[in-house]
Design a protein around this motif. Structure first.
Motif, PDB file in Angstrom:
ATOM      1  N   VAL A   4       0.838  -1.197   0.000  1.00 23.91           N
ATOM      2  CA  VAL A   4       0.000   0.000   0.000  1.00 23.91           C
ATOM      3  C   VAL A   4       0.876   1.251   0.000  1.00 23.91           C
ATOM      4  O   VAL A   4       0.615   2.214  -0.721  1.00 23.91           O
ATOM      5  N   ARG A   5       1.945   1.251   0.815  1.00 23.00           N
ATOM      6  CA  ARG A   5       2.869   2.398   0.837  1.00 23.00           C
ATOM      7  C   ARG A   5       3.535   2.570  -0.527  1.00 23.00           C
ATOM      8  O   ARG A   5       3.679   3.688  -1.026  1.00 23.00           O
ATOM      9  N   LEU A   6       3.951   1.480  -1.128  1.00 25.12           N
ATOM     10  CA  LEU A   6       4.574   1.509  -2.448  1.00 25.12           C
ATOM     11  C   LEU A   6       3.586   2.042  -3.485  1.00 25.12           C
ATOM     12  O   LEU A   6       3.930   2.855  -4.345  1.00 25.12           O
ATOM     13  N   GLN A   7       2.343   1.601  -3.368  1.00 27.28           N
ATOM     14  CA  GLN A   7       1.292   2.058  -4.271  1.00 27.28           C
ATOM     15  C   GLN A   7       1.116   3.570  -4.181  1.00 27.28           C
ATOM     16  O   GLN A   7       1.029   4.260  -5.192  1.00 27.28           O
ATOM     17  N   ALA A   8       1.112   4.098  -2.970  1.00 26.21           N
ATOM     18  CA  ALA A   8       0.925   5.541  -2.776  1.00 26.21           C
ATOM     19  C   ALA A   8       2.162   6.320  -3.212  1.00 26.21           C
ATOM     20  O   ALA A   8       2.057   7.371  -3.850  1.00 26.21           O
ATOM     21  N   ALA A   9       3.332   5.812  -2.865  1.00 21.16           N
ATOM     22  CA  ALA A   9       4.575   6.528  -3.177  1.00 21.16           C
ATOM     23  C   ALA A   9       4.834   6.608  -4.673  1.00 21.16           C
ATOM     24  O   ALA A   9       5.323   7.619  -5.175  1.00 21.16           O
ATOM     25  N   GLU A  10       4.518   5.537  -5.393  1.00 21.99           N
ATOM     26  CA  GLU A  10       4.822   5.475  -6.826  1.00 21.99           C
ATOM     27  C   GLU A  10       3.610   5.783  -7.703  1.00 21.99           C
ATOM     28  O   GLU A  10       3.708   5.742  -8.912  1.00 21.99           O
ATOM     29  N   ASN A  11       2.453   6.015  -7.064  1.00 24.99           N
ATOM     30  CA  ASN A  11       1.205   6.273  -7.787  1.00 24.99           C
ATOM     31  C   ASN A  11       0.889   5.114  -8.744  1.00 24.99           C
ATOM     32  O   ASN A  11       0.696   5.307  -9.940  1.00 24.99           O
ATOM     33  N   LEU A  12       0.873   3.892  -8.169  1.00 24.55           N
ATOM     34  CA  LEU A  12       0.646   2.678  -8.954  1.00 24.55           C
ATOM     35  C   LEU A  12      -0.703   2.062  -8.602  1.00 24.55           C
ATOM     36  O   LEU A  12      -1.214   2.259  -7.499  1.00 24.55           O
ATOM     37  N   ASP A  13      -1.239   1.273  -9.545  1.00 24.14           N
ATOM     38  CA  ASP A  13      -2.430   0.492  -9.182  1.00 24.14           C
ATOM     39  C   ASP A  13      -1.962  -0.765  -8.446  1.00 24.14           C
ATOM     40  O   ASP A  13      -0.763  -1.011  -8.302  1.00 24.14           O
ATOM     41  N   TRP A  14      -2.909  -1.564  -7.955  1.00 24.23           N
ATOM     42  CA  TRP A  14      -2.559  -2.707  -7.088  1.00 24.23           C
ATOM     43  C   TRP A  14      -1.648  -3.701  -7.806  1.00 24.23           C
ATOM     44  O   TRP A  14      -0.646  -4.137  -7.261  1.00 24.23           O
ATOM     45  N   GLU A  15      -1.989  -4.030  -9.049  1.00 20.32           N
ATOM     46  CA  GLU A  15      -1.199  -5.014  -9.786  1.00 20.32           C
ATOM     47  C   GLU A  15       0.234  -4.535 -10.011  1.00 20.32           C
ATOM     48  O   GLU A  15       1.193  -5.275  -9.779  1.00 20.32           O
ATOM     49  N   ASP A  16       0.394  -3.294 -10.432  1.00 24.35           N
ATOM     50  CA  ASP A  16       1.735  -2.757 -10.659  1.00 24.35           C
ATOM     51  C   ASP A  16       2.523  -2.648  -9.362  1.00 24.35           C
ATOM     52  O   ASP A  16       3.734  -2.882  -9.329  1.00 24.35           O
TER      53      ASP A  16
END
Length: 126
Positions: A4-16
């Motif tokens: 979730v932190r990675l998703q927010a930091a990199e502006n990624l969707d769940w799969e990415d």
């Protein structure tokens, strides 16, 4: 939570974000090394282009200033609008007819012009 932190930091969707996390977990993988190298190259190119553009702007600015300074020191010039079309005509002391035609005509046209301070001084002496 890490995904979730990675998703927010990199502006990624769940799969990415999951794919990125998998790459990061196995830091010895060839894919991870390749991505690190690509990111380093991207940052280097970005910094290089930024510095190159600053250098170009400095050169452009200095060249213009140097050119203008050269003209001020080495060339007499005059511009006046055409009496027919209004477009400016540019006369330069570098032209062949400057001394024979242009300069005498300009001197004749401005022969009665003077500085205000010169007229004031002239009036004081007479």
């Amino acid at each position: 939570m890490a995904i979730v932190r990675l998703q927010a930091a990199e502006n990624l969707d769940w799969e990415d974000a999951c794919l990125k996390a998998a790459q990061l977990i196995n830091s010895n993988s060839e894919e991870f090394k390749r991505l690190v190298k690509l990111e380093a190259q991207r940052l280097y190119k970005r910094r290089f282009m930024k510095e190159l553009n600053k250098a170009r702007e400095t050169i452009r600015s200095n060249a213009w200033e140097a050119g203008a300074e050269w003209v001020r020191r080495n060339e007499d010039n005059f511009r006046i609008p055409c009496s027919i079309c209004g477009e400016f005509m540019y006369f330069s002391s570098l032209n062949k007819n400057w001394e024979s035609e242009v300069k005498p005509t300009l001197y004749q046209a401005f022969k009665n012009w003077y500085h205000v301070r010169c007229k004031t001084q002239l009036q004081k002496t007479t």
